[in-house]
Design a protein around this motif. Structure first.
Motif, PDB file in Angstrom:
ATOM      1  N   CYS A  31       0.826  -1.211   0.000  1.00 34.06           N
ATOM      2  CA  CYS A  31       0.000   0.000   0.000  1.00 34.06           C
ATOM      3  C   CYS A  31       0.859   1.260   0.000  1.00 34.06           C
ATOM      4  O   CYS A  31       1.687   1.447   0.877  1.00 34.06           O
ATOM      5  CB  CYS A  31      -0.914  -0.008   1.223  1.00 34.06           C
ATOM      6  SG  CYS A  31      -1.776   1.549   1.477  1.00 34.06           S
ATOM      7  N   CYS A  34      -0.046   3.763   3.399  1.00 32.70           N
ATOM      8  CA  CYS A  34       0.487   3.504   4.748  1.00 32.70           C
ATOM      9  C   CYS A  34       1.876   2.870   4.681  1.00 32.70           C
ATOM     10  O   CYS A  34       2.536   2.697   5.703  1.00 32.70           O
ATOM     11  CB  CYS A  34      -0.463   2.618   5.541  1.00 32.70           C
ATOM     12  SG  CYS A  34      -0.641   0.951   4.878  1.00 32.70           S
ATOM     13  N   CYS A  59      -6.972  -0.787   0.835  1.00 30.32           N
ATOM     14  CA  CYS A  59      -5.880  -1.379   1.616  1.00 30.32           C
ATOM     15  C   CYS A  59      -6.450  -2.103   2.827  1.00 30.32           C
ATOM     16  O   CYS A  59      -7.244  -1.546   3.572  1.00 30.32           O
ATOM     17  CB  CYS A  59      -4.905  -0.306   2.071  1.00 30.32           C
ATOM     18  SG  CYS A  59      -3.676  -0.936   3.234  1.00 30.32           S
ATOM     19  N   ASN A  61      -4.712  -2.968   5.316  1.00 30.94           N
ATOM     20  CA  ASN A  61      -3.958  -2.583   6.506  1.00 30.94           C
ATOM     21  C   ASN A  61      -4.489  -1.271   7.077  1.00 30.94           C
ATOM     22  O   ASN A  61      -4.916  -1.213   8.218  1.00 30.94           O
ATOM     23  CB  ASN A  61      -2.476  -2.462   6.166  1.00 30.94           C
ATOM     24  CG  ASN A  61      -1.633  -2.230   7.398  1.00 30.94           C
ATOM     25  OD1 ASN A  61      -1.857  -2.870   8.429  1.00 30.94           O
ATOM     26  ND2 ASN A  61      -0.687  -1.321   7.320  1.00 30.94           N
ATOM     27  N   CYS A  62      -4.508  -0.206   6.255  1.00 25.79           N
ATOM     28  CA  CYS A  62      -4.917   1.103   6.775  1.00 25.79           C
ATOM     29  C   CYS A  62      -6.357   1.424   6.402  1.00 25.79           C
ATOM     30  O   CYS A  62      -6.882   2.437   6.827  1.00 25.79           O
ATOM     31  CB  CYS A  62      -3.991   2.194   6.255  1.00 25.79           C
ATOM     32  SG  CYS A  62      -4.056   2.408   4.476  1.00 25.79           S
TER      33      CYS A  62
HETATM   34 ZN   LIG Z   1      -2.495   0.991   3.582  1.00 27.14          ZN
END
Ligand SMILES: [Zn+2]
Length: 331
Positions: A31, A34, A59, A61-62
């Motif tokens: 990503c 992030c 994403c 993750n973020c």
């Molecule tokens: Zn991310």
């Protein structure tokens, strides 16, 4: 979908580490928003996927979401200008805002949103999930905490395509956010292991503030506002804000941030709340634990924590002074 989209996705791909085509209309890479994991160079949780006739970025993750155009713009503004021009020439209407695509239909509002999940209290006492809840001293609340064996897959049944890929799916502890009527309008999944992020919050109603505890709070009395839903369970008349904004939530509020003076994001939030004239708690230097659950585990009683909170609530100028001191001592 236009070939222009895939062409430009490929054009920016050298700037997207670990870029890989995963399927017909699915690409995966680290990503750019992030940076994905700092610890692991091999983690790649950014996805581009097809929805109707367009490509979107998301994403895991973020949780950043963007139209393909905005992803290109973010990665390389010059390529973006070419992209816009080429789309224009092809007579494709360009969209400047990624917002509308990520509004998910009507809010999912159901009492039994979790009906397919087992409550933690119904699990065998040897079950790892039940043991974790017990170790965190949360057994008393385990009837309204749930086990979700596949977080991504479950979430997709409520919000189609929320997680475009089920790769890396894993179990999570489910914490329901209920409104005044007891209906679930959001939930948070806490990782059992080292999966990141540790907490993922999913909103079923896009417009609702992510406030945990609305079903229990008495708004006519003073209210404590903490960061973590699980922390809020330990205190009287306490809610948690799973996001910085709670502008529509009113009452006699005292904001209790985690005890993390080195966390820049928390410091920024404290400053903002002081400038808004809110009452905030700044932990005394004798408290070493980073949050209320940790204080409970360290042996503090509910009563002693509530007393510390009362004794360390500050507002306006005294809050600014104490905040500066707290930051300096712990720097
Ligand atoms: Zn991310």
């Amino acid at each position: 979908m236009s070939y222009v989209d895939t062409k430009y996705l490929n054009l920016i791909s050298p700037m997207l580490p670990l870029f890989k085509k995963k399927g017909d209309n699915l690409w995966n890479f680290r990503c750019p928003y992030c940076g994905d994991s700092q610890k692991s160079r091999s983690k790649a949780r950014g996805f581009v996927f097809r929805k109707k006739n367009d490509l979107f970025f998301k994403c895991h993750n973020c949780a950043v979401g963007a139209s393909l155009g905005n992803l290109i713009k973010y990665v390389d503004s010059r390529t973006y200008n070419d992209y816009i021009l080429e789309r224009y020439r092809k007579g494709i209407e360009t969209k400047s805002s990624p917002q509308p695509e990520f509004k998910f239909n009507a809010p999912v509002f159901k009492k039994n949103v979790f009906k397919s999940l087992q409550s933690i209290s119904s699990l065998a006492s040897t079950h790892p999930a039940r043991r974790l809840v017990g170790e965190r001293k949360l057994s008393k609340y385990s009837h309204d905490l749930f086990l979700c064996p596949s977080f991504y897959k479950f979430t997709n049944t409520l919000i189609p395509n929320k997680f475009p890929s089920l790769g890396g799916d894993h179990p999570r502890l489910m914490i329901p956010f209920r409104d005044e009527k007891g209906e679930i309008f959001a939930y948070q999944g806490r990782a059992f292991g080292s999966e990141t992020p540790k907490y993922i919050t999913i909103k079923l109603d896009e417009d609702a503030d992510k406030i945990f505890g609305l079903d229990r709070v008495d708004k006519s009395k003073p209210i404590l506002v903490v960061e973590g839903p699980l922390d809020s369970l330990f205190l009287d008349n306490c809610v948690a804000m799973a996001g910085a904004d709670f502008n529509n939530f009113e009452g006699d509020l005292t904001i209790v941030f985690d005890n993390e003076p080195r966390n820049k994001e928390i410091c920024k939030q404290i400053e903002k709340n002081i400038s808004q004239g809110r009452k905030i708690v700044i932990w005394p230097d004798t408290v070493k634990e980073k949050d209320i659950n940790d204080m409970i585990l360290a042996g503090y009683s509910k009563k002693s924590i509530q007393q510390i909170i009362t004794d360390n609530t500050f507002q306006t100028a005294s809050a600014s002074l104490r905040f500066a001191e707290w930051r300096k001592i712990n720097a």
